[in-house]
Design a protein around this motif. Structure first.
Motif, PDB file in Angstrom:
ATOM      1  N   LEU A  47      85.984  46.850  83.790  1.00 35.53           N
ATOM      2  CA  LEU A  47      85.291  46.981  82.504  1.00 35.53           C
ATOM      3  C   LEU A  47      84.073  47.893  82.612  1.00 35.53           C
ATOM      4  O   LEU A  47      83.812  48.708  81.718  1.00 35.53           O
ATOM      5  N   ARG A  48      83.326  47.764  83.713  1.00 41.54           N
ATOM      6  CA  ARG A  48      82.161  48.636  83.903  1.00 41.54           C
ATOM      7  C   ARG A  48      82.594  50.088  84.065  1.00 41.54           C
ATOM      8  O   ARG A  48      81.953  50.999  83.548  1.00 41.54           O
ATOM      9  N   LYS A  49      83.676  50.301  84.787  1.00 41.11           N
ATOM     10  CA  LYS A  49      84.194  51.661  84.988  1.00 41.11           C
ATOM     11  C   LYS A  49      84.626  52.275  83.648  1.00 41.11           C
ATOM     12  O   LYS A  49      84.291  53.424  83.345  1.00 41.11           O
ATOM     13  N   ALA A  87      83.554  55.858  78.984  1.00 41.90           N
ATOM     14  CA  ALA A  87      83.390  55.996  77.534  1.00 41.90           C
ATOM     15  C   ALA A  87      82.030  56.588  77.190  1.00 41.90           C
ATOM     16  O   ALA A  87      81.927  57.485  76.343  1.00 41.90           O
ATOM     17  N   VAL A  88      80.983  56.124  77.851  1.00 40.08           N
ATOM     18  CA  VAL A  88      79.635  56.645  77.581  1.00 40.08           C
ATOM     19  C   VAL A  88      79.547  58.108  78.013  1.00 40.08           C
ATOM     20  O   VAL A  88      79.005  58.947  77.279  1.00 40.08           O
ATOM     21  N   SER A  89      80.093  58.426  79.170  1.00 41.44           N
ATOM     22  CA  SER A  89      80.075  59.822  79.635  1.00 41.44           C
ATOM     23  C   SER A  89      80.796  60.738  78.668  1.00 41.44           C
ATOM     24  O   SER A  89      80.313  61.827  78.342  1.00 41.44           O
ATOM     25  N   LYS A  90      81.972  60.329  78.199  1.00 41.86           N
ATOM     26  CA  LYS A  90      82.727  61.139  77.251  1.00 41.86           C
ATOM     27  C   LYS A  90      81.956  61.330  75.951  1.00 41.86           C
ATOM     28  O   LYS A  90      81.937  62.401  75.361  1.00 41.86           O
ATOM     29  N   TYR A  91      81.311  60.252  75.492  1.00 36.77           N
ATOM     30  CA  TYR A  91      80.539  60.332  74.258  1.00 36.77           C
ATOM     31  C   TYR A  91      79.369  61.306  74.413  1.00 36.77           C
ATOM     32  O   TYR A  91      79.085  62.106  73.509  1.00 36.77           O
ATOM     33  N   LEU A  92      78.690  61.244  75.549  1.00 40.53           N
ATOM     34  CA  LEU A  92      77.523  62.097  75.753  1.00 40.53           C
ATOM     35  C   LEU A  92      77.893  63.556  75.988  1.00 40.53           C
ATOM     36  O   LEU A  92      77.048  64.437  75.829  1.00 40.53           O
TER      37      LEU A  92
END
Length: 54
Positions: free
Chosen positions: A40-42, A47-52
């Protein structure tokens, strides 16, 4: 799981994850709960990296 301060964050430990999942009818041992949290952390980091990147 308790929050001491609004600005302080606490990682979810495998024991807490086990309790949460057990309350939903999912029985895991401590090692399986740790693996679920790792995954889940991975996924969250991806997801956060893709969003940023936008």
């Amino acid at each position: 799981m308790e929050w001491n301060d609004e600005s302080e964050q606490k990682k979810l430990c495998p024991e807490d994850a086990m309790r949460m999942l057990k309350s939903e009818g999912i029985d895991l041992d401590i090692e399986q709960a740790a693996e679920v949290l790792f995954l889940l952390r991975k996924i969250a980091n991806i997801a956060v990296s893709k969003y940023l990147e936008r």
